[in-house]
Design a protein around this motif. Structure first.
Motif, PDB file in Angstrom:
ATOM      1  N   ASN A 129      -6.174  -5.329  16.265  1.00 53.66           N
ATOM      2  CA  ASN A 129      -5.408  -4.222  16.845  1.00 53.66           C
ATOM      3  C   ASN A 129      -4.662  -3.386  15.810  1.00 53.66           C
ATOM      4  OD1 ASN A 129      -3.474  -6.161  16.163  1.00 53.66           O
ATOM      5  ND2 ASN A 129      -2.195  -5.714  17.951  1.00 53.66           N
ATOM      6  N   ASP A 130      -4.797  -3.732  14.526  1.00 56.18           N
ATOM      7  CA  ASP A 130      -4.103  -3.002  13.463  1.00 56.18           C
ATOM      8  C   ASP A 130      -4.944  -1.840  12.932  1.00 56.18           C
ATOM      9  OD1 ASP A 130      -1.909  -4.613  13.610  1.00 56.18           O
ATOM     10  OD2 ASP A 130      -2.476  -5.888  11.906  1.00 56.18           O
ATOM     11  N   VAL A 131      -4.252  -0.738  12.621  1.00 56.13           N
ATOM     12  CA  VAL A 131      -4.871   0.407  11.962  1.00 56.13           C
ATOM     13  C   VAL A 131      -4.048   0.715  10.719  1.00 56.13           C
ATOM     14  CG1 VAL A 131      -5.508   2.832  12.141  1.00 56.13           C
ATOM     15  CG2 VAL A 131      -5.687   1.349  14.155  1.00 56.13           C
ATOM     16  N   GLU A 132      -4.679   0.660   9.547  1.00 57.43           N
ATOM     17  CA  GLU A 132      -3.992   0.951   8.289  1.00 57.43           C
ATOM     18  C   GLU A 132      -4.266   2.400   7.906  1.00 57.43           C
ATOM     19  OE1 GLU A 132      -4.932  -1.807   5.222  1.00 57.43           O
ATOM     20  OE2 GLU A 132      -4.419  -3.579   6.428  1.00 57.43           O
ATOM     21  N   ILE A 133      -3.203   3.146   7.731  1.00 58.18           N
ATOM     22  CA  ILE A 133      -3.300   4.569   7.388  1.00 58.18           C
ATOM     23  C   ILE A 133      -2.695   4.748   6.001  1.00 58.18           C
ATOM     24  CG2 ILE A 133      -2.623   6.906   8.076  1.00 58.18           C
ATOM     25  CD1 ILE A 133      -2.242   5.689  10.942  1.00 58.18           C
ATOM     26  N   SER A 134      -3.490   5.223   5.064  1.00 59.63           N
ATOM     27  CA  SER A 134      -3.018   5.350   3.682  1.00 59.63           C
ATOM     28  C   SER A 134      -2.949   6.805   3.256  1.00 59.63           C
ATOM     29  CB  SER A 134      -3.922   4.559   2.731  1.00 59.63           C
ATOM     30  OG  SER A 134      -5.264   4.967   2.837  1.00 59.63           O
ATOM     31  N   PHE A 135      -2.123   7.051   2.228  1.00 58.46           N
ATOM     32  CA  PHE A 135      -1.892   8.408   1.728  1.00 58.46           C
ATOM     33  C   PHE A 135      -1.428   8.340   0.283  1.00 58.46           C
ATOM     34  CE2 PHE A 135       1.601   6.734   4.245  1.00 58.46           C
ATOM     35  CZ  PHE A 135       2.661   6.745   3.354  1.00 58.46           C
ATOM     36  N   SER A 136      -1.554   9.455  -0.420  1.00 56.14           N
ATOM     37  CA  SER A 136      -1.170   9.506  -1.824  1.00 56.14           C
ATOM     38  C   SER A 136       0.341   9.438  -1.979  1.00 56.14           C
ATOM     39  CB  SER A 136      -1.686  10.796  -2.463  1.00 56.14           C
ATOM     40  OG  SER A 136      -1.188  10.935  -3.785  1.00 56.14           O
ATOM     41  N   THR A 137       0.791   8.767  -3.035  1.00 55.35           N
ATOM     42  CA  THR A 137       2.224   8.687  -3.323  1.00 55.35           C
ATOM     43  C   THR A 137       2.663   9.760  -4.323  1.00 55.35           C
ATOM     44  OG1 THR A 137       1.832   7.085  -5.105  1.00 55.35           O
ATOM     45  CG2 THR A 137       2.265   6.206  -2.900  1.00 55.35           C
ATOM     46  N   TYR A 138       1.696  10.544  -4.833  1.00 51.03           N
ATOM     47  CA  TYR A 138       2.053  11.622  -5.753  1.00 51.03           C
ATOM     48  C   TYR A 138       2.815  12.707  -5.005  1.00 51.03           C
ATOM     49  CZ  TYR A 138      -1.157   9.515  -9.095  1.00 51.03           C
ATOM     50  OH  TYR A 138      -1.778   8.633  -9.957  1.00 51.03           O
ATOM     51  N   THR A 139       3.778  13.321  -5.682  1.00 48.19           N
ATOM     52  CA  THR A 139       4.586  14.360  -5.050  1.00 48.19           C
ATOM     53  C   THR A 139       4.275  15.726  -5.644  1.00 48.19           C
ATOM     54  OG1 THR A 139       6.399  13.965  -6.622  1.00 48.19           O
ATOM     55  CG2 THR A 139       6.451  12.769  -4.519  1.00 48.19           C
ATOM     56  N   LEU A 140       4.334  16.737  -4.780  1.00 44.95           N
ATOM     57  CA  LEU A 140       4.078  18.117  -5.176  1.00 44.95           C
ATOM     58  C   LEU A 140       5.183  19.007  -4.617  1.00 44.95           C
ATOM     59  CD1 LEU A 140       0.267  18.318  -4.304  1.00 44.95           C
ATOM     60  CD2 LEU A 140       1.244  18.076  -6.599  1.00 44.95           C
ATOM     61  N   GLY A 141       5.567  20.021  -5.381  1.00 43.24           N
ATOM     62  CA  GLY A 141       6.568  20.967  -4.902  1.00 43.24           C
ATOM     63  C   GLY A 141       7.870  20.286  -4.535  1.00 43.24           C
ATOM     64  N   GLY A 166      10.593   2.272  13.136  1.00 44.34           N
ATOM     65  CA  GLY A 166      11.172   2.274  11.795  1.00 44.34           C
ATOM     66  C   GLY A 166      10.557   3.329  10.914  1.00 44.34           C
ATOM     67  N   ASP A 167      11.149   3.513   9.752  1.00 44.64           N
ATOM     68  CA  ASP A 167      10.726   4.556   8.824  1.00 44.64           C
ATOM     69  C   ASP A 167      10.075   3.943   7.587  1.00 44.64           C
ATOM     70  OD1 ASP A 167      11.872   6.540  10.472  1.00 44.64           O
ATOM     71  OD2 ASP A 167      13.838   6.156   9.591  1.00 44.64           O
ATOM     72  N   VAL A 168       9.068   4.642   7.070  1.00 50.42           N
ATOM     73  CA  VAL A 168       8.361   4.206   5.864  1.00 50.42           C
ATOM     74  C   VAL A 168       8.488   5.309   4.817  1.00 50.42           C
ATOM     75  CG1 VAL A 168       6.125   3.581   4.898  1.00 50.42           C
ATOM     76  CG2 VAL A 168       6.745   2.814   7.199  1.00 50.42           C
ATOM     77  N   LEU A 169       8.756   4.918   3.581  1.00 47.40           N
ATOM     78  CA  LEU A 169       8.884   5.899   2.506  1.00 47.40           C
ATOM     79  C   LEU A 169       7.512   6.353   2.008  1.00 47.40           C
ATOM     80  CD1 LEU A 169      11.737   4.315   0.347  1.00 47.40           C
ATOM     81  CD2 LEU A 169      11.937   5.991   2.194  1.00 47.40           C
ATOM     82  N   ARG A 170       7.482   7.580   1.488  1.00 46.80           N
ATOM     83  CA  ARG A 170       6.241   8.095   0.900  1.00 46.80           C
ATOM     84  C   ARG A 170       5.742   7.156  -0.195  1.00 46.80           C
ATOM     85  NH1 ARG A 170       4.090  13.222   0.477  1.00 46.80           N
ATOM     86  NH2 ARG A 170       5.997  14.225   1.262  1.00 46.80           N
ATOM     87  N   SER A 171       6.661   6.568  -0.925  1.00 50.59           N
ATOM     88  CA  SER A 171       6.296   5.698  -2.049  1.00 50.59           C
ATOM     89  C   SER A 171       5.528   4.458  -1.608  1.00 50.59           C
ATOM     90  CB  SER A 171       7.553   5.280  -2.815  1.00 50.59           C
ATOM     91  OG  SER A 171       8.465   4.613  -1.962  1.00 50.59           O
ATOM     92  N   ALA A 172       5.573   4.129  -0.318  1.00 50.38           N
ATOM     93  CA  ALA A 172       4.839   2.952   0.162  1.00 50.38           C
ATOM     94  C   ALA A 172       3.339   3.179   0.147  1.00 50.38           C
ATOM     95  CB  ALA A 172       5.298   2.595   1.574  1.00 50.38           C
ATOM     96  N   GLY A 173       2.906   4.405   0.383  1.00 53.02           N
ATOM     97  CA  GLY A 173       1.489   4.726   0.302  1.00 53.02           C
ATOM     98  C   GLY A 173       0.646   4.357   1.499  1.00 53.02           C
ATOM     99  N   GLU A 174       1.211   3.625   2.456  1.00 55.72           N
ATOM    100  CA  GLU A 174       0.440   3.272   3.646  1.00 55.72           C
ATOM    101  C   GLU A 174       1.353   2.836   4.783  1.00 55.72           C
ATOM    102  OE1 GLU A 174      -2.208   0.109   2.560  1.00 55.72           O
ATOM    103  OE2 GLU A 174      -0.706  -1.427   3.026  1.00 55.72           O
ATOM    104  N   ILE A 175       0.845   2.952   5.990  1.00 59.59           N
ATOM    105  CA  ILE A 175       1.563   2.510   7.186  1.00 59.59           C
ATOM    106  C   ILE A 175       0.560   1.767   8.061  1.00 59.59           C
ATOM    107  CG2 ILE A 175       2.848   3.211   9.237  1.00 59.59           C
ATOM    108  CD1 ILE A 175       3.655   5.747   7.805  1.00 59.59           C
ATOM    109  N   THR A 176       0.993   0.654   8.636  1.00 60.79           N
ATOM    110  CA  THR A 176       0.156  -0.074   9.577  1.00 60.79           C
ATOM    111  C   THR A 176       0.657   0.196  10.995  1.00 60.79           C
ATOM    112  OG1 THR A 176      -0.344  -1.836   7.997  1.00 60.79           O
ATOM    113  CG2 THR A 176      -0.648  -2.338  10.332  1.00 60.79           C
TER     114      THR A 176
END
Length: 213
Positions: A129-141, A166-176
């Motif tokens: 039932n888990d979905v892992e969503i990932s994203f880049s931790t690099y910052t722009l602008g 709850g909240d997840v920081l950009r630096s984490a790079g992923e959310i489940t």
């Protein structure tokens, strides 16, 4: 046909056809009666109501997400109203007759001026039932590593939504994100992602991508 009453002061009261004459503070005025609509359920009216209902159902399932994603999107407009305004036409498509379908790839769960970050990966497997969503931790602008990330998962096959608490920081790079029920083979899972700026409160436009389990 109607009847008018003329008082000794010359003031007029009464109705004629769709006009009503009255007096307020010694001043004569006339109002036009509302006329009934011959057909209040035209095809165009039914389609518009169905568009509204389709988008409203989404809001009712994820109100907390919408309330975060549309803060300040439009002056003097609630987050709910902004969400409806942005999606009621662009995120709906017509089927046969007055049928309306949601185009989930065009659905926006947030709107703002922070530079968006695309989804870099989605992982979902049958029997889980888990979905892992990932994203880049690099910052722009104006992005910062401490920006808050919000991810939402939607199973287009079962029409179920899920968003983590709850909240997840950009630096984490992923959310489940976890659904109540397990995913099954051939389910279409769509993920949405947006960020809220840590120091400036700016919000990014939501990005989305999908995966077939």
């Amino acid at each position: 046909m109607g009847k008018l009453n003329f008082g000794i002061t010359g003031q007029v009261r009464g109705s004629v056809n769709n006009l009503t004459f009255a007096v307020s503070k010694g001043i004569n005025y006339v109002k036009q009666k509302a006329t009934s609509v011959a057909n209040p359920r035209t095809l165009a009216q039914r389609i518009q109501r169905n568009r509204f209902t389709a988008i409203l159902r989404i809001f009712q399932q994820i109100p907390s997400v919408v309330n975060k994603g549309f803060v300040g999107a439009y002056a003097h407009m609630s987050e709910y109203s902004a969400f409806m305004k942005v999606n009621i036409i662009p995120a709906t498509v017509l089927g046969s007759g007055d049928d309306v379908n949601v185009k989930y790839s065009d659905l926006k769960l947030s709107q703002g001026s922070l530079q968006p970050t695309p989804i870099s990966g989605i992982l979902a497997t049958g029997g889980d039932n888990d979905v892992e969503i990932s994203f880049s931790t690099y910052t722009l602008g104006s992005q910062e590593s401490s920006d808050l990330a919000y991810a939402i998962a939607f199973n287009e096959t079962t029409q179920k939504w899920s968003a983590p608490n709850g909240d997840v920081l950009r630096s984490a790079g992923e959310i489940t994100v976890s659904f109540e029920d397990n995913c099954t083979t051939n389910d279409i899972i769509r993920a949405y992602l947006f960020f809220v700026g840590a120091s400036n409160g700016k919000i990014s436009n939501s990005q989305n991508s999908d995966l077939i389990v």
